[in-house]
Scaffold this motif. Structure first.
Motif, short mmCIF file in Angstrom:
data_model
loop_
_atom_site.label_atom_id
_atom_site.label_comp_id
_atom_site.label_asym_id
_atom_site.label_seq_id
_atom_site.Cartn_x
_atom_site.Cartn_y
_atom_site.Cartn_z
N ARG A 191 10.86 2.62 1.04
CA ARG A 191 10.99 1.77 2.22
C ARG A 191 9.62 1.24 2.65
O ARG A 191 9.48 0.07 3.00
N ALA A 192 8.60 2.10 2.59
CA ALA A 192 7.26 1.67 2.99
C ALA A 192 6.71 0.64 2.00
O ALA A 192 6.16 -0.38 2.40
N ILE A 193 6.91 0.91 0.71
CA ILE A 193 6.38 0.01 -0.31
C ILE A 193 7.01 -1.38 -0.19
O ILE A 193 6.35 -2.41 -0.34
N HIS A 194 8.31 -1.41 0.15
CA HIS A 194 9.02 -2.69 0.22
C HIS A 194 8.89 -3.38 1.57
O HIS A 194 9.46 -4.44 1.78
N ASP A 195 8.16 -2.76 2.49
CA ASP A 195 8.00 -3.35 3.82
C ASP A 195 6.76 -4.26 3.82
O ASP A 195 5.63 -3.80 3.67
N PRO A 196 6.97 -5.57 3.97
CA PRO A 196 5.82 -6.50 3.88
C PRO A 196 4.81 -6.29 5.02
O PRO A 196 3.66 -6.69 4.89
N GLN A 197 5.25 -5.67 6.10
CA GLN A 197 4.33 -5.43 7.23
C GLN A 197 3.36 -4.29 6.93
O GLN A 197 2.45 -4.03 7.70
N LYS A 198 3.65 -3.53 5.87
CA LYS A 198 2.84 -2.34 5.60
C LYS A 198 1.91 -2.56 4.41
O LYS A 198 2.30 -3.08 3.38
N ARG A 199 0.66 -2.11 4.60
CA ARG A 199 -0.28 -2.05 3.50
C ARG A 199 -0.22 -0.62 2.98
O ARG A 199 -0.64 0.31 3.65
N VAL A 200 0.37 -0.43 1.80
CA VAL A 200 0.53 0.92 1.28
C VAL A 200 -0.70 1.32 0.47
O VAL A 200 -1.05 0.68 -0.51
N VAL A 201 -1.35 2.37 0.96
CA VAL A 201 -2.57 2.87 0.33
C VAL A 201 -2.29 4.28 -0.18
O VAL A 201 -1.79 5.12 0.55
N VAL A 202 -2.60 4.50 -1.45
CA VAL A 202 -2.28 5.78 -2.07
C VAL A 202 -3.55 6.53 -2.44
O VAL A 202 -4.52 5.91 -2.88
N GLN A 203 -3.55 7.84 -2.23
CA GLN A 203 -4.60 8.67 -2.83
C GLN A 203 -3.93 9.63 -3.81
O GLN A 203 -2.81 10.09 -3.58
N ILE A 204 -4.61 9.90 -4.92
CA ILE A 204 -4.05 10.78 -5.94
C ILE A 204 -4.95 12.00 -6.12
O ILE A 204 -6.14 11.87 -6.38
N ALA A 205 -4.35 13.18 -5.98
CA ALA A 205 -5.12 14.42 -6.09
C ALA A 205 -5.50 14.70 -7.54
O ALA A 205 -4.80 14.27 -8.47
N PRO A 206 -6.59 15.46 -7.76
CA PRO A 206 -7.05 15.72 -9.13
C PRO A 206 -5.99 16.35 -10.04
O PRO A 206 -5.84 15.92 -11.19
N ALA A 207 -5.27 17.35 -9.56
CA ALA A 207 -4.37 18.10 -10.45
C ALA A 207 -3.20 17.26 -10.96
O ALA A 207 -2.58 17.61 -11.97
N VAL A 208 -2.89 16.15 -10.27
CA VAL A 208 -1.74 15.33 -10.65
C VAL A 208 -1.95 14.69 -12.02
O VAL A 208 -1.07 14.69 -12.88
N ARG A 209 -3.17 14.19 -12.25
CA ARG A 209 -3.44 13.37 -13.44
C ARG A 209 -3.29 14.13 -14.75
O ARG A 209 -3.03 13.52 -15.78
N VAL A 210 -3.48 15.46 -14.72
CA VAL A 210 -3.44 16.23 -15.96
C VAL A 210 -2.08 16.90 -16.19
O VAL A 210 -1.91 17.66 -17.14
#
Lengths: 567, 162
Positions: free
Chosen positions: A217-236
């Motif tokens: 819902r947030a990603i598809h909301d044009p009023q929202k700037r969706v900013v993501v942070q990714i934690a280190p353990a996720v990538r591996v």
């Protein structure tokens, strides 16, 4: 430890120290089915799926509860055994809510897998149980007792690995259920939200609180700037769900996928981890000067903070006042994006992708709410991101690689190892040690700060003072360490605690995996550190410039938090 | 008795058993005989003092039929459901008392807190079957009507109208 040779299905199989026949059978290449057997936990012997037949006597016994003996001869797939296994499965299915198609665990469910494997297509017995109430009360996990098959894995992980004992069996016979004491909701217990019960659940009875809908819902909301942070353990770890080996770092593919999905900006939690290292090291040096309070406990793991808060609040003063990297990132973003929001009249919506279920609880804490909104709007676990990527149909291996955005996409090698047990302590040590040579880094690396042991102790010389540090993973061991500290048996200046085995790489939001996979993920993070452009937090040019720009007062106000005290 | 007094008594019971986790069942039994049921506070304290989880104590307390987690009534009725009594129709007696007490679901104690209804496997008084006991006193050759008459008498003695 016993040594000898067993005969399994007519084949001679040597054993050497395996704790039960089941382990020997699996070593022989036969995947004997189990529900209640979880190699990292104690043997329970309840599900009876692992039964084997003695070739001489024809007796059947549960292989998880048998010690291997020299000359022992067994068969693992006789007509009698197959019949028993099918019957066990049929009875389990009869008292299970078999709504597989819309179950969060579908595809990862042990019951589903084995029912398919043994060809159970028809259940002759009706489900006579009453409908049990579901428990939506926890921020981290969701309990549906209608799907529980009473294997007890959650009960044992909570007690044996985490030392919490929140869940246990209650009642007897057909009324037996797994539940918290007095059938309370999880939110009314001392549950720390570590989620390990969900990580070991064989069915969909305990699953991670799914917030994918909110994310879309947030990603598809044009009023929202969706900013993501990714934690280190996720990538591996995330790659394991897409055919990559455990430990393979696929951050650049994830960034690319998130952009295609419609996320506006993708950053790296490593950036904030560098801020944490600098801030926490400063605090540590101040404590050294002031003479305490010791030990200083790390504050990155929200389940650990919650544990102290609920069980040992007198130690809250020992916890570092530094916010976790996730929350530091949020503070920086709030500060930097207020202007941006005003300029284009969009609202920044901040999603953190974490290996952790407790981060969902952390994000909901009062300390991290300002003006009625949370600093981190939404926490998604690694597996939720996996599901979202699957939903889009994106093929990760066909994507063009893309690195995280600047300026908050830059992190040091000291930051990426936050995701593995010992990493936070190692980063702080790198920062504190006066010797800034490569050789010093190497010495720290081999000092014993890395490894699998639940409690590791290391000593360093910081400007003539001997600094004692302990690294703990698994809450049950943290309890043990506190008891020893209290009894005066141990003393430390700094203690890093991560609630999950292996650190965040073993978090409950990660793809399902045993110790071996967690170890590979840890290696993946160390490899990322080894190839990082710079290996010390203070070498991060964006971080140092930004902290100088913010000034000490801002840092004091926005990067610290005082749990359980009013300030 | 205030909550604190009650918990002080539970603490004494725990001490009497050396605060050993292996004595959990004995501690629960003694606590129950002191207060005729186990409260959540009792069990929480026992868990804390023995260094085991509350969920574990609850697990043991709910496993055994003998432990009651709700306060019992002033008078305890036990209807024998041993083989002899069962054959000689103890079930209709139980059902009649159950209805008389307006019990629903798993509740065993009536709303007034006057009676608690339980079953017992065999009292060894098969020659007198069907039997029931009220506060330990055996009543022989019962019928639903004679059982309810006994309860009516007790209600009158307690000054409560039917």
């Amino acid at each position: 430890m016993a040594k000898g040779i067993m005969i399994i299905d007519g084949v001679r199989v040597p054993f050497d120290g395996e704790k039960n026949v089941l382990a020997v059978v699996r070593k022989a290449g036969i995947d004997i089915p189990t529900f209640c057997y979880y190699s990292d936990l104690s043997v329970y012997g309840a599900c009876r799926m692992c039964m084997v037949e003695d070739t001489k006597t024809g007796k059947i016994e549960a292989s998880c509860s048998m010690e291997p003996r020299d000359g022992m001869s067994i068969r693992t797939n006789t007509a009698k055994l197959l019949k028993h296994r099918r019957m066990i499965l049929e009875l389990l299915l009869a008292s299970h809510d078999c709504s597989c198609t819309n179950c969060a665990k579908s595809g990862n469910c042990r019951l589903q897998e084995l029912a398919q494997r043994f060809g159970v297509r028809h259940v002759r017995f009706p489900d006579t149980r009453p409908r049990y109430e579901m428990d939506y009360s926890s921020h981290a996990i969701f309990r549906d007792p209608n799907k529980c098959i009473l294997c007890g894995d959650c009960v044992r992980v909570c007690e044996e690995k985490q030392g919490q004992g929140i869940l246990d069996f209650a009642g007897r016979g057909s009324e037996l259920q797994v539940m918290p004491a007095f059938d309370k909701k999880l939110s009314e217990t001392k549950c720390v939200s570590c989620g390990q019960c969900a990580a070991v659940c064989t069915t969909g009875a305990i699953t991670v609180n799914d917030q994918i809908g909110t994310a879309w819902r947030a990603i598809h909301d044009p009023q929202k700037r969706v900013v993501v942070q990714i934690a280190p353990a996720v990538r591996v770890a995330i790659g394991e769900e897409f055919g990559y080996a455990p430990g393979e770092n696929i951050l650049d593919r994830i960034v690319s996928a998130l952009k295609i999905m419609g996320v506006d900006e993708v950053y790296d939690t490593n950036f904030a981890a560098d801020i944490t290292t600098i801030t926490e090291a400063e605090e540590f040096l101040q404590r050294l000067q002031a003479g305490g309070p010791f030990p200083m406990f790390t504050s990155c793991c929200p389940a650990w903070v919650k544990y102290l808060e609920l069980n040992d609040p007198k130690y809250l003063k020992n916890i570092s006042t530094c916010k976790s990297p996730m929350e530091m990132f949020a503070s920086v973003l709030k500060e930097k994006y207020a202007e941006k929001d005003a300029a284009d009249s969009r609202t920044t919506y901040h999603i953190a992708i974490m290996p952790c279920t407790a981060k969902k609880m952390e994000a909901a804490r009062d300390e991290f709410f300002h003006n009625g909104t949370p600093d981190v709007d939404l926490v998604l676990t690694t597996r939720e991101l996996v599901d979202m990527i699957r939903e889009t149909g994106i093929h990760l291996d066909e994507l063009e690689l893309e690195s995280p955005d600047l300026p908050f996409g830059l992190g040091s090698g000291a930051a990426v190892i936050y995701g593995v047990t010992g990493g936070v302590a190692e980063s702080v040590v790198r920062h504190c040690l006066p010797d800034k040579t490569k050789n010093a880094l190497r010495q720290v690396r081999v000092s014993g700060i890395r490894g699998d042991e639940p409690i590791r102790e290391v000593t360093y010389d910081v400007g003539g003072t001997e600094i004692k540090i302990a690294v703990v993973n698994g809450l049950v061991h943290a309890k043990e360490l506190i008891a020893d500290v209290e009894a005066g048996k141990r003393f430390y200046h700094l203690v890093e605690v991560m609630s999950c085995q292996g650190g965040c790489v073993g978090g409950a939001g990660q793809p399902y995996g045993l110790t071996a996979a967690k170890r590979e993920r840890g290696k993946g993070l160390y490899a990322a550190d080894a190839s990082a452009l710079f290996k010390r937090a203070e070498k991060n040019p964006v971080v140092t410039a930004m902290l100088a720009d913010f000034g000490p007062q801002w840092c004091h106000d926005h990067l610290h938090v005082h749990y359980g005290t009013e300030e | 008795m205030s909550m604190n007094q009650r918990l002080a008594r539970v603490s004494e019971i725990i001490d009497a058993h050396g605060a050993q986790p292996s004595q959990l069942i004995a501690i629960l039994q003694d606590t129950q005989s002191a207060f005729n049921y186990l409260s959540q506070e009792d069990m929480t304290l026992i868990a804390q003092r023995l260094g085991i989880s509350t969920a574990k104590v609850y697990s043991v307390a709910t496993f055994y039929e003998n432990f009651s987690l709700e306060p019992k009534g002033k008078h305890i009725i036990r209807v024998c459901d041993g083989t002899a009594c069962h054959v000689r129709k103890s079930q209709p007696i139980y059902d009649a008392i159950h209805d008389y007490m307006h019990l629903t679901g798993k509740r065993k104690t009536d709303a007034d807190g006057l009676f608690t209804l339980e079953t017992v496997a065999c009292l060894g008084a098969c020659g007198l079957s069907p039997v029931l006991t009220i506060d330990g006193e055996v009543h022989a050759k019962m019928t639903p009507d004679s059982a309810l008459a006994l309860l009516d008498t007790i209600r009158k003695e307690e000054g409560l109208a039917k």
